[in-house]
Design an enzyme around this catalytic site. Structure first.
Site, PDB file in Angstrom:
ATOM      1  N   ASP A 137       0.829  -1.201   0.000  1.00  0.00           N
ATOM      2  CA  ASP A 137       0.000   0.000   0.000  1.00  0.00           C
ATOM      3  C   ASP A 137       0.866   1.254   0.000  1.00  0.00           C
ATOM      4  O   ASP A 137       2.067   1.207   0.318  1.00  0.00           O
ATOM      5  CB  ASP A 137      -0.906  -0.029   1.238  1.00  0.00           C
ATOM      6  CG  ASP A 137      -2.252   0.639   0.973  1.00  0.00           C
ATOM      7  OD1 ASP A 137      -2.328   1.502   0.091  1.00  0.00           O
ATOM      8  OD2 ASP A 137      -3.217   0.294   1.672  1.00  0.00           O
TER       9      ASP A 137
ATOM     10  N   ASP B 260     -10.694   2.294  -3.404  1.00  0.00           N
ATOM     11  CA  ASP B 260     -11.231   2.048  -2.058  1.00  0.00           C
ATOM     12  C   ASP B 260     -12.749   2.089  -2.067  1.00  0.00           C
ATOM     13  O   ASP B 260     -13.391   1.725  -1.087  1.00  0.00           O
ATOM     14  CB  ASP B 260     -10.709   3.102  -1.069  1.00  0.00           C
ATOM     15  CG  ASP B 260      -9.325   2.743  -0.536  1.00  0.00           C
ATOM     16  OD1 ASP B 260      -8.879   1.610  -0.764  1.00  0.00           O
ATOM     17  OD2 ASP B 260      -8.699   3.608   0.114  1.00  0.00           O
TER      18      ASP B 260
HETATM   19  C1  GLA Z   1      -5.825   1.880   2.273  1.00  0.00           C
HETATM   20  C2  GLA Z   1      -6.241   0.739   1.386  1.00  0.00           C
HETATM   21  C3  GLA Z   1      -7.278  -0.099   2.094  1.00  0.00           C
HETATM   22  C4  GLA Z   1      -6.713  -0.604   3.407  1.00  0.00           C
HETATM   23  C5  GLA Z   1      -6.228   0.572   4.253  1.00  0.00           C
HETATM   24  C6  GLA Z   1      -5.498   0.088   5.470  1.00  0.00           C
HETATM   25  O1  GLA Z   1      -6.855   2.792   2.437  1.00  0.00           O
HETATM   26  O2  GLA Z   1      -6.696   1.189   0.159  1.00  0.00           O
HETATM   27  O3  GLA Z   1      -7.698  -1.174   1.292  1.00  0.00           O
HETATM   28  O4  GLA Z   1      -5.661  -1.479   3.127  1.00  0.00           O
HETATM   29  O5  GLA Z   1      -5.362   1.403   3.521  1.00  0.00           O
HETATM   30  O6  GLA Z   1      -5.053   1.120   6.275  1.00  0.00           O
END
Ligand code: GLA
Length: 754
Positions: free
Chosen positions: A499, A569
C-alpha cells in the site's frame, strides 16, 4: 521470402483470423475475400522493421498497425505515418522540406519531428529540453546512426554541434499490435548539463480534422472515470505531480478520428510505464497537427548529467485499432497479460481472495483472524490476506507505520500459528504492508527522522498522520528491502498487499548537493522498482498487489512488478461499474482486484448481494465483507457465486472483453467476456434503475463464432430465452433478453460452444 497465404471469407475476418491463431498477419483486402498472410516467426521479425537505406526511412509493423519515420534532407528525423498496416516500405516518401509560412510560422512548426529538442524556432511541446552550464539551452537534433536487432530499432540523434546524444529506442511487439518507445539522453560533452524536460516519445497523428481525446480522470474513491472530448487548438495536459501515478489522471490516452464507437472506427492509443510524476501533453498546433508528447513530468524537474552520464526515460507504449475502443482495449489487455505482467502468459489465474480490512480494520488478532479464515475457507476462497493493524503499535492510523515487526499483544506467538492454520484450510496467506511510509509515532521515525523527504527547517506535512520515506536514498532502499525480505523468508507468505496511502509533499533531499536534489522524482521510483524486482527474484512464489489508497498507483511500470492492483477504495457496486468501465479501457480485467463488501456502502447505498458479486466477478474476485455478520443465506449465495466464478474465470481473466452497454449512457451496464479459445463466454448484465416499466434492452452479443452453437445457461430465472442452445449468429444478430426489474437487479449468462 514468400508469405504463406490463405483465404478466408470476409465475414469471418478478423475474428476468424484470431481463431485460426494467425496473429502474425498482414491483411490485404481483395474483392469478396480477405487474404491473410501469415508470416513465419523468422520472416515476421524480418518484416517487423523494414529499412530503406537509399531513402533513410523505417517502417515498423505489427499485425494491426504500422509506424514510419525518415530522415529529412536537413538531417532531422521526421515522423511519416502511424495507422493501419502498410506492407511496402518502398512506398514511403523521404520527407520533403517545408517552407516558412511567415516569420511567425517557421517551417519547423510544420514538420512532424519524431523527437524534437527545444532549440531553433520551435514553440510546441519539446521532447527534450536541456541547459548547459554556460546558460546555452539550444538543442537541435539530427540523425547520426541506427541499429536494428530483431524487433528492436535504436536511432541515435545528436545535437548539431555538441556530443549530446539521444538514442531513441523502438520495440515492435509484432504479435501484440504494440510499439514501445523510450529515449536515453547522454551527455557526451566535457561539461555538466541539466535535463529540464525528458519525454519518452512524441506521437504524431495523421493530418486530419475532428480528432477526439479519451482519457481517465478522477480522485480518491472515484478513479478512472472515462472522458471523451474534442481536441481543439492548444494543449491538454494529463499528469501527476504527486509522486505516484495518482488517483487523478491515469497515464493512458485514446484518440479517435471523431467517429469511433466501442466496436468501430480508428483509435490511436498509448500508455506510459511510469509510477512517479508523469505527463502526457495532447496538443493541436495552429497548423492542425495533433501531437502527443509524454514521459517524465517536467514540473519541478531538473536532472543533472555529468560528462558521460545518461538518463533513460520510461517506456511509452502505443497501438492502433480499427475496431474502436473495444479493439484498442482488447489489444492492450492481451499485451499486458502476455508481455507486461510478471510471468506473462504463464502466470496463474488470480485466486479468489479474502481481505480482512473492511471486516476488522485495525482490530486484528489471532483469534479473530482465525475465525474469519474458517468462515472464508468454507466459501471457496483461495487466498486469505490480513490487512493493516498486525505490526508495531498499530491500533489506529496514528502510530506504528515503519515498525514492521509483529505486534506481540495481538499475535503473542508471531504469525506462524495463523499462517499454518490458513494453509491447513487449503488457502494461501498474504500480508498488508506500507513500506514507504512512517508515522511520527514510530520507532523508525524516532531513530531516523532524516529518512523522510523534507526541506530542513520547514514543516513536514502529514496526511493520514504519516510522512513519506525518501526512497531515493540507498540506505532507505536497503532497509526496506531487508524488512520485506525478512518477512517473506520467515513466513510462508504468498502475497504482499503493498500500500501507499499518501502523496508526496516537501520532496527535499538535503543530504545531496542542491543541484542533485530533484533527482528524487526519478530515483525514488527506480529504487521502488528495484526492491520489487529483487523481492520477486528472491521469492519466486511471492505475488504482490499494488495499492495506493485504491487506484493511486496503476500504470504499466508497476504492472511489470505486481500481479494485480487495488482498483479503488470505493467498493460500492454501482459506483464500481463506472470505475471498472474506465479502468478496462487501459487495463486487463485479470489485474483488476474487485471485492464484495457489506452494505450500506458509499453513498449510503445498499445493493443486493448478487449485484455486488456480479460486479466484482468481472475482475479478480475478492471478498472484503465482515463474514461474522453474514446470514446462512448470504454464505450460501457466496459459495454458489464463487463456484461460478471459478468456472468462468478463464474467460474473465484471460479472454476478450466486449463492453456492450456503458453505465455512463444507459440504464443498464452489460459486459461480455469470451475465452481466448472461443469455447466459453459469459455475459454480465446490470439494471441500475428501471423507469416507466420498460424492459431491459435486448443484448446482442459479440465475438462469437456465428456458425457455432452455444449452450446458454442462465444463472437464475432472469433469462427470457428458454432454448438451451442458440447459434452464434442468433446471439449476435437477434440477441438475448433478460428480465431485470426495479433498482440494482443483475444477472449473468454463461455460454459454452458445443
Ligand atoms: C488503504 C487501502 C485499504 C486498506 C487501508 C489500510 O486505504 O486502500 O484497502 O488497506 O489502507 O489502512
Amino acid at each position: 521470402m514468400k508469405p504463406n497465404c490463405i483465404s478466408l471469407p470476409r465475414r469471418l475476418t478478423p475474428l476468424a483470423a484470431r481463431q485460426h491463431s494467425i496473429l502474425k498477419a498482414i491483411m490485404h483486402r481483395a474483392a469478396g475475400l480477405a487474404v491473410v498472410c501469415a508470416l513465419g516467426a523468422s520472416s515476421l521479425s524480418a518484416q517487423a522493421i523494414q529499412y530503406i537505406e537509399s531513402r533513410k526511412v523505417w517502417l515498423l509493423s505489427t499485425g494491426q498497425s504500422s509506424y514510419a519515420m525518415g530522415v529529412g534532407t536537413d538531417g532531422a528525423l521526421r515522423h511519416l505515418y502511424w495507422g493501419a498496416p502498410l506492407w511496402r516500405a518502398e512506398d514511403l516518401q523521404t520527407p520533403a522540406e517545408r517552407r516558412d509560412i511567415s516569420s511567425f510560422d517557421p517551417r519547423q512548426m510544420l514538420e512532424a519531428e519524431e523527437f524534437p529538442g527545444w532549440g531553433g524556432p520551435r514553440y510546441y511541446e519539446p521532447a527534450l529540453k536541456i541547459a548547459r552550464e554556460n546558460g546555452d539551452r539550444d538543442l537541435v537534433l539530427r540523425y547520426l546512426s541506427h541499429r536494428i536487432q530483431h524487433n528492436d530499432l535504436d536511432i541515435v540523434l545528436k545535437d548539431l554541434r555538441d556530443p549530446i546524444e539521444v538514442t531513441l529506442h523502438y520495440r515492435v511487439y509484432a504479435d501484440h499490435g504494440i510499439l514501445r518507445r523510450s529515449a536515453t539522453i547522454r551527455n557526451g560533452t566535457a561539461k555538466a548539463l541539466t535535463v529540464e524536460s525528458a519525454q519518452s516519445a512524441t506521437w504524431n497523428l495523421p493530418p486530419g480534422e475532428g480528432y477526439q481525446l479519451s482519457y481517465l480522470s478522477g480522485r480518491w474513491a472515484a478513479e478512472t472515470q472515462l472522458n471523451h472530448e474534442p481536441i481543439h487548438e492548444g494543449s491538454k495536459v494529463l499528469e501527476s505531480r504527486k509522486g505516484h501515478t495518482s488517483h487523478n489522471f491515469n497515464p493512458w490516452f485514446g484518440i479517435d478520428a471523431g467517429n469511433a464507437t466501442e466496436e468501430n472506427g480508428r483509435v490511436w492509443f498509448g500508455a506510459l510505464g511510469w509510477s512517479g510524476n508523469w505527463r502526457i501533453t495532447v496538443e493541436q498546433t495552429p497548423y492542425r497537427q495533433v501531437r502527443v508528447t509524454g514521459g517524465l513530468n517536467s514540473f519541478d524537474f531538473a536532472y543533472p548529467l555529468k560528462p558521460g552520464e545518461s538518463l533513460e526515460t520510461p517506456p511509452f507504449y502505443a497501438g492502433f485499432s480499427q475496431s474502436g475502443f473495444g479493439g484498442a482495449s482488447r489489444t492492450l489487455h492481451r499485451f499486458e497479460r502476455e508481455q507486461i505482467l510478471p510471468g506473462g502468459a504463464t502466470s496463474r489465474l488470480r485466486p479468489v481472495l479474502y481481505n480482512s480490512w473492511e471486516a476488522t480494520t485495525f482490530n486484528v488478532n489471532e483469534a479473530g483472524q482465525t475465525a474469519l479464515a474458517d468462515k472464508t475457507a468454507k466459501l471457496g476462497v483461495e487466498l486469505f490476506v490480513m490487512d493493516d493493524g498486525w505490526f508495531g503499535a498499530r491500533n489506529d492510523d496514528h502510530a506504528g507505520l515503519g515498525d514492521w515487526f509483529v505486534n506481540p499483544q495481538k499475535f503473542p506467538q508471531g504469525l506462524k500459528g495463523l499462517i499454518d492454520h490458513v494453509n491447513g484450510l487449503g488457502m494461501d496467506f498474504g500480508l498488508w504492508v506500507e513500506p514507504e511510509m512512517v508515522n511520527a509515532n514510530s520507532d523508525l521515525y524516532r531513530k531516523h527522522p532524516d529518512w523522510v523527504m523534507n526541506f530542513p527547517e520547514r514543516p513536514r506535512s502529514e496526511l493520514r498522520n504519516q510522512m513519506v520515506l525518501n526512497l531515493a536514498r540507498d540506505d532507505v532502499k536497503e532497509y526496506l528491502f531487508g524488512v520485506l525480505d525478512k518477512l517473506a523468508s520467515e513466513y510462508n507468505l504468498r502475497y504482499f498487499k503493498w500500500d501507499m496511502n499518501r502523496s508526496f509533499s516537501e520532496p527535499g533531499w538535503p543530504e545531496v548537493a542542491p543541484a542533485e536534489q530533484r533527482k528524487l522524482w526519478v530515483q525514488y521510483d527506480r529504487n521502488l522498482y528495484e526492491i520489487l524486482d529483487r523481492l520477486r527474484a528472491k521469492h519466486p512464489k511471492l505475488e504482490i498487489e499494488s495499492c495506493s489508497g485504491g487506484g493511486g498507483r496503476v500504470d504499466l511500470g508497476i504492472l511489470q512488478r505486481v500481479d494485480e492492483v487495488w482498483t479503488s477504495d470505493n467498493t460500492e457496486a454501482f459506483d464500481r461499474l463506472r470505475i471498472q468501465e474506465g479502468f478496462s479501457q487501459a487495463y486487463a480485467p485479470k489485474i483488476m482486484s474487485a471485492w464484495v463488501t457489506d452494505v450500506p456502502n458509499m453513498n449510503g447505498r445498499s445493493t443486493p448481494l448478487a449485484f455486488r458479486f456480479l460486479t466484482a466477478m468481472q475482475g479478480a474476485l475478492g471478498i472484503g465483507a465482515n463474514l461474522n455478520h453474514w446470514t446462512d443465506q448470504d454464505s450460501a449465495l457466496a459459495t454458489q457465486m464463487i463456484a461460478l466464478y471459478k468456472r468462468i474465470r478463464p474467460a474473465v481473466q484471460t479472454g476478450n472483453l466486449y463492453r456492450l452497454a456503458s453505465p455512463r449512457t444507459n440504464d443498464v451496464t452489460v459486459n461480455q467476456y469470451v475465452a481466448g479459445d472461443g469455447k466459453l463466454a459469459v455475459v454480465f448484465a446490470f439494471r441500475h434503475s428501471q423507469q416507466y416499466d420498460t424492459a431491459a434492452p435486448t443484448i446482442r452479443l459479440r465475438g462469437l463464432d456465428e456458425r457455432a452453437v452455444y449452450r446458454v445457461e442462465a444463472i437464475d430465472n432472469k433469462l427470457i430465452e428458454k432454448q438451451p442452445e442458440l447459434s452464434g449468429a442468433y446471439l449476435m444478430d437477434v440477441g438475448l433478453n433478460v428480465n431485470l426489474r426495479g433498482d440494482f437487479d443483475a444477472t449473468a449468462v454463461v455460454l459454452e460452444r458445443q
